[in-house]
Write an enzyme that holds these catalytic residues in place. Structure first.
Site, mmCIF file in Angstrom:
data_model
loop_
_atom_site.group_PDB
_atom_site.id
_atom_site.type_symbol
_atom_site.label_atom_id
_atom_site.label_comp_id
_atom_site.label_asym_id
_atom_site.label_seq_id
_atom_site.Cartn_x
_atom_site.Cartn_y
_atom_site.Cartn_z
ATOM 1 N N ASP A 1 42.019 22.502 45.512
ATOM 2 C CA ASP A 1 41.346 23.796 45.888
ATOM 3 C C ASP A 1 40.110 23.802 45.532
ATOM 4 O O ASP A 1 40.161 24.011 44.342
ATOM 5 C CB ASP A 1 42.800 25.110 46.542
ATOM 6 C CG ASP A 1 43.444 24.594 45.224
ATOM 7 O OD1 ASP A 1 42.887 24.286 43.916
ATOM 8 O OD2 ASP A 1 44.684 25.749 45.046
ATOM 9 N N ASN B 1 53.115 34.413 43.101
ATOM 10 C CA ASN B 1 53.754 35.045 44.215
ATOM 11 C C ASN B 1 53.391 34.319 45.378
ATOM 12 O O ASN B 1 54.019 34.111 46.403
ATOM 13 C CB ASN B 1 52.663 35.573 44.941
ATOM 14 C CG ASN B 1 51.273 34.672 45.544
ATOM 15 O OD1 ASN B 1 51.519 33.249 44.544
ATOM 16 N ND2 ASN B 1 50.645 34.989 45.667
ATOM 17 N N HIS C 1 52.334 31.165 45.739
ATOM 18 C CA HIS C 1 51.788 30.303 46.454
ATOM 19 C C HIS C 1 51.376 28.741 45.893
ATOM 20 O O HIS C 1 52.187 28.143 45.035
ATOM 21 C CB HIS C 1 50.213 30.514 46.406
ATOM 22 C CG HIS C 1 49.053 30.563 45.294
ATOM 23 N ND1 HIS C 1 48.246 31.976 44.678
ATOM 24 C CD2 HIS C 1 49.566 29.564 43.840
ATOM 25 C CE1 HIS C 1 47.947 30.896 43.315
ATOM 26 N NE2 HIS C 1 49.184 30.037 43.291
ATOM 27 N N GLU D 1 48.424 31.040 50.428
ATOM 28 C CA GLU D 1 48.851 32.490 50.078
ATOM 29 C C GLU D 1 50.182 32.922 51.019
ATOM 30 O O GLU D 1 50.195 32.731 52.218
ATOM 31 C CB GLU D 1 48.035 33.083 49.932
ATOM 32 C CG GLU D 1 47.093 32.945 48.871
ATOM 33 C CD GLU D 1 46.811 33.526 47.580
ATOM 34 O OE1 GLU D 1 47.730 33.474 46.502
ATOM 35 O OE2 GLU D 1 46.359 34.272 47.143
HETATM 36 P P1 PGA Z 1 49.450 28.047 36.849
HETATM 37 O O1 PGA Z 1 49.266 28.210 38.002
HETATM 38 O O2 PGA Z 1 49.673 26.653 35.914
HETATM 39 O O3 PGA Z 1 48.060 28.834 35.963
HETATM 40 O O4 PGA Z 1 50.665 29.360 36.379
HETATM 41 C C1 PGA Z 1 49.547 28.094 39.281
HETATM 42 C C2 PGA Z 1 49.413 28.413 40.616
HETATM 43 O O5 PGA Z 1 48.755 29.866 40.510
HETATM 44 O O6 PGA Z 1 49.020 27.727 41.156
#
Ligand code: PGA
Length: 240
Positions: free
Chosen positions: A67, A136, A138, A143
């Protein structure tokens, strides 16, 4: 979906890196879909260590971005490409010519997404995905709600995602739009590894493991993936 619980973040990094290294041994020009975020950083550092030790040959390995923030270009240190470059491409000596990235500064987002997908198809598809999960639920920037066939697309980030990105954007405006590999692309990968670490992820991991595939919990679509594993450390999965 298989679940493997390991003792701590170090064990998680070694386990994930060993699985990627096995894939690369089998298929030296494997295409790796690589998440940024904090969770996979230990695994990427471990891959770099294996390369330095001479047990991992990354000279043909290919990488695809998962992404990217809208309107950032590859040279922007805030971009997810910049992060991936520092954490993975540079340490593994992966030439940018072997990377599929989002043209997130292309004015026509739809065109940028179609060309990303076309490059993945032309490259023969993704062999292995390294993913993290958001608080959340995702995956990438799919999302909630995101259906299992959600395409690669431009998305509006939820307030939670914007908030969790704040730390990386000290002083500048935090982007609220991004391009993401679609759920459909993630579910079409040959193998998917979801990494989950630390107590703050215990609640969302429990929901993902218990839930039937649900658009409001995008990571739960991995239950439909033919070869998906969750590797969690004990802090993220304190119960058996
Ligand atoms: P993080 O992010 O590895 O920094 O917890 C994961 C995400 O939000 O996809």
């Amino acid at each position: 979906m298989e679940l493997l619980v390991v003792d701590d973040p170090g064990a998680l990094a070694r386990e994930a890196a060993a699985r990627i290294a096995d894939m690369v041994a089998e298929r030296p020009d494997a295409l790796l879909l690589a998440a940024t975020g904090e969770t996979p950083m230990g695994s990427y550092a471990e891959l770099a260590r294996l390369r330095r030790a001479g047990t991992l040959d990354t000279s043909s390995l290919r990488v695809a971005q998962l992404d990217e923030y809208r309107d950032t270009d590859a040279s922007d240190p805030h971009s997810l490409y910049g992060w991936m470059d520092r954490a993975l491409l540079e340490p593994l000596a992966i030439d940018p010519a072997r990377v599929i990235r989002f043209a997130a500064d292309e004015p026509d987002a739809e065109l940028a997404c179609r060309s990303y997908d076309a490059e993945i198809v032309a490259a023969g598809g993704i062999d292995i995905a390294i993913l993290g999960v958001g608080l959340n639920g995702h995956l990438g920037f799919n999302e909630p709600p995101s259906s299992a066939d959600a395409p690669t697309r431009e998305v509006a980030l939820t307030p939670e995602s914007v908030e969790s990105n704040r730390a990386y954007w000290a002083g500048s405006t935090i982007p609220d739009r991004a391009l993401t590999a679609g759920m459909k692309t993630i579910l079409a990968t040959r193998r998917a590894i979801l990494l989950v670490s630390g107590p703050r992820k215990a609640g969302i991991l429990d929901r993902v493991l218990r839930s039937a595939p649900d658009p409001w919990l995008p990571a739960s679509h991995l239950h439909r993936h033919p070869d998906a594993i969750v590797i969690a450390d004990r802090a993220a999965r304190p119960v058996a």
